[in-house]
Design a protein around this motif. Structure first.
Motif, short mmCIF file in Angstrom:
data_model
loop_
_atom_site.label_atom_id
_atom_site.label_comp_id
_atom_site.label_asym_id
_atom_site.label_seq_id
_atom_site.Cartn_x
_atom_site.Cartn_y
_atom_site.Cartn_z
N ARG A 197 39.93 -52.24 -86.90
CA ARG A 197 40.97 -51.50 -87.84
C ARG A 197 41.06 -52.65 -88.54
O ARG A 197 40.33 -52.44 -89.88
CB ARG A 197 42.07 -51.58 -87.30
CG ARG A 197 42.73 -50.48 -86.32
CD ARG A 197 43.94 -51.00 -85.35
NE ARG A 197 44.81 -50.92 -86.51
CZ ARG A 197 45.89 -51.69 -86.13
NH1 ARG A 197 46.44 -52.07 -85.17
NH2 ARG A 197 46.79 -51.52 -86.88
N ASP A 201 35.86 -42.76 -85.03
CA ASP A 201 37.53 -43.53 -85.22
C ASP A 201 37.29 -44.40 -84.80
O ASP A 201 36.65 -45.01 -84.14
CB ASP A 201 38.86 -42.50 -84.90
CG ASP A 201 38.50 -42.09 -83.02
OD1 ASP A 201 38.60 -43.18 -82.65
OD2 ASP A 201 38.38 -41.19 -82.35
N TRP A 202 38.59 -45.67 -84.87
CA TRP A 202 38.45 -47.27 -84.48
C TRP A 202 38.37 -46.95 -82.19
O TRP A 202 37.59 -48.32 -82.02
CB TRP A 202 39.65 -47.28 -84.92
CG TRP A 202 39.86 -47.49 -86.33
CD1 TRP A 202 38.43 -48.12 -87.31
CD2 TRP A 202 41.05 -47.73 -87.24
NE1 TRP A 202 39.39 -48.43 -88.38
CE2 TRP A 202 41.19 -47.93 -88.17
CE3 TRP A 202 42.25 -47.41 -86.69
CZ2 TRP A 202 41.74 -47.86 -89.40
CZ3 TRP A 202 43.45 -47.46 -87.02
CH2 TRP A 202 43.05 -47.40 -88.26
N THR A 206 39.37 -52.41 -80.21
CA THR A 206 40.14 -51.36 -81.76
C THR A 206 40.90 -52.04 -82.98
O THR A 206 40.19 -51.68 -84.28
CB THR A 206 40.93 -50.23 -80.81
OG1 THR A 206 40.69 -49.63 -79.38
CG2 THR A 206 42.17 -49.48 -81.60
N THR A 207 41.51 -53.17 -82.39
CA THR A 207 41.80 -54.22 -83.83
C THR A 207 40.87 -54.87 -84.10
O THR A 207 40.96 -54.90 -86.10
CB THR A 207 43.20 -55.49 -83.11
OG1 THR A 207 44.31 -55.09 -81.83
CG2 THR A 207 42.86 -55.93 -84.24
N ALA A 236 42.12 -52.45 -92.13
CA ALA A 236 43.29 -51.70 -92.43
C ALA A 236 44.52 -52.86 -92.90
O ALA A 236 44.05 -54.66 -92.58
CB ALA A 236 43.71 -51.67 -90.57
#
Length: 267
Positions: A241, A126-127, A237-238, A246
């Motif tokens: 994404r 995951d991210w 993390t951003t 995202a």
């Protein structure tokens, strides 16, 4: 598996009649019915947590006790359940709140220090997992131009943070408080890192998103190196994404917030 509703088959499996209501907060995919809270995507994480938490003696904190189905399984149709815990989010504008969150986290980390490393951590993609590996040098990352300058400043402050163990890497909004009760630590996000890293994430969140004073890291005794690595983690993390497509990410605003937090810790 749809997260838009909690299937009646899941309620029946856990011995609950309903009705179910969606809970606010988090990723918006948790439901409550009777005295249970249900989360989707149970899988290896919830199965491991259920067994691991049975070995933990809470001291200075409470945990949401995992609940098994009528058949003794920890997951049904992709959903897991825990007991409802009394409590609400604190006043994040108060410096004392951050002391209390960190105190609960430290108590939790002392209680789980004996647990071994979960095998499923290696398989997470995951991210958050990819960002975590990147800031610990276990995976390559190319920061977007908006983040590149801040990332260079933060990387210059990285230092070892101690022995790794199981930690809750997202304590900030996952500690609930109720009068007369110990803080409740919920929604455990497991990482195998030094506890100071988890503490750094709390301070990073406080500085970036909750208007905490620039001196908070000194007040709560969390070192610059821990906050710097945590800021890199949130920024990475951003980055992940956005790379995944995202929507709704304001890169300039986030870069501004990370830059201000870096300046607050002297970088």
């Amino acid at each position: 598996m749809s997260r838009d509703q909690l299937p009646s088959t899941v309620l029946h499996a856990f011995g609950v009649e309903g009705p179910a209501r969606r809970l606010d907060g988090g990723q918006g995919d948790s439901w409550a019915a009777d005295d249970l809270v249900f989360k989707p995507d149970g899988g290896p994480l919830q199965e491991w947590l259920a067994g691991a938490l049975a070995e933990v003696t809470p001291d200075g904190f409470r945990i949401a006790e995992p609940v098994c189905t009528r058949d003794g399984a920890w997951v049904s149709h992709g959903w897991s359940a825990t007991r409802w815990v009394e409590g609400s989010e604190p006043d994040y504008s108060a410096v004392s709140t951050w002391r209390d969150i960190l105190a609960a986290g430290r108590a939790f980390h002392r209680a789980v220090a004996h647990l071994g490393r979960p095998d499923f951590l290696e398989a997470r993609q995951d991210w958050w997992a990819r960002a975590d590996r990147a800031v610990w040098g276990e995976q390559e990352i190319q920061f977007r131009p908006e983040f590149a300058a801040v990332a260079r400043r933060l990387r210059g402050a990285l230092e070892p943070l101690g022995r790794p163990q199981l930690v809750h890497g997202d304590l900030t909004k996952n500690v609930l408080f109720a009068p007369g009760l110990a803080p409740a630590v919920i929604d455990i996000s497991p990482y195998w890192r030094p506890p100071q890293y988890a503490e750094g994430v709390v301070v990073a969140d406080a500085l970036c998103w909750h208007g905490a004073p620039a001196t908070l890291w000194k007040t709560v005794d969390v070192p610059v190196a821990a906050v710097a690595r945590a800021l890199l983690f949130r920024m990475a993390t951003t980055n992940e994404r956005v790379a995944a497509g995202a929507d709704g990410v304001d890169l300039r605003d986030e870069a501004r917030r990370y830059g201000l937090a870096a300046a607050a810790i002297g970088l």
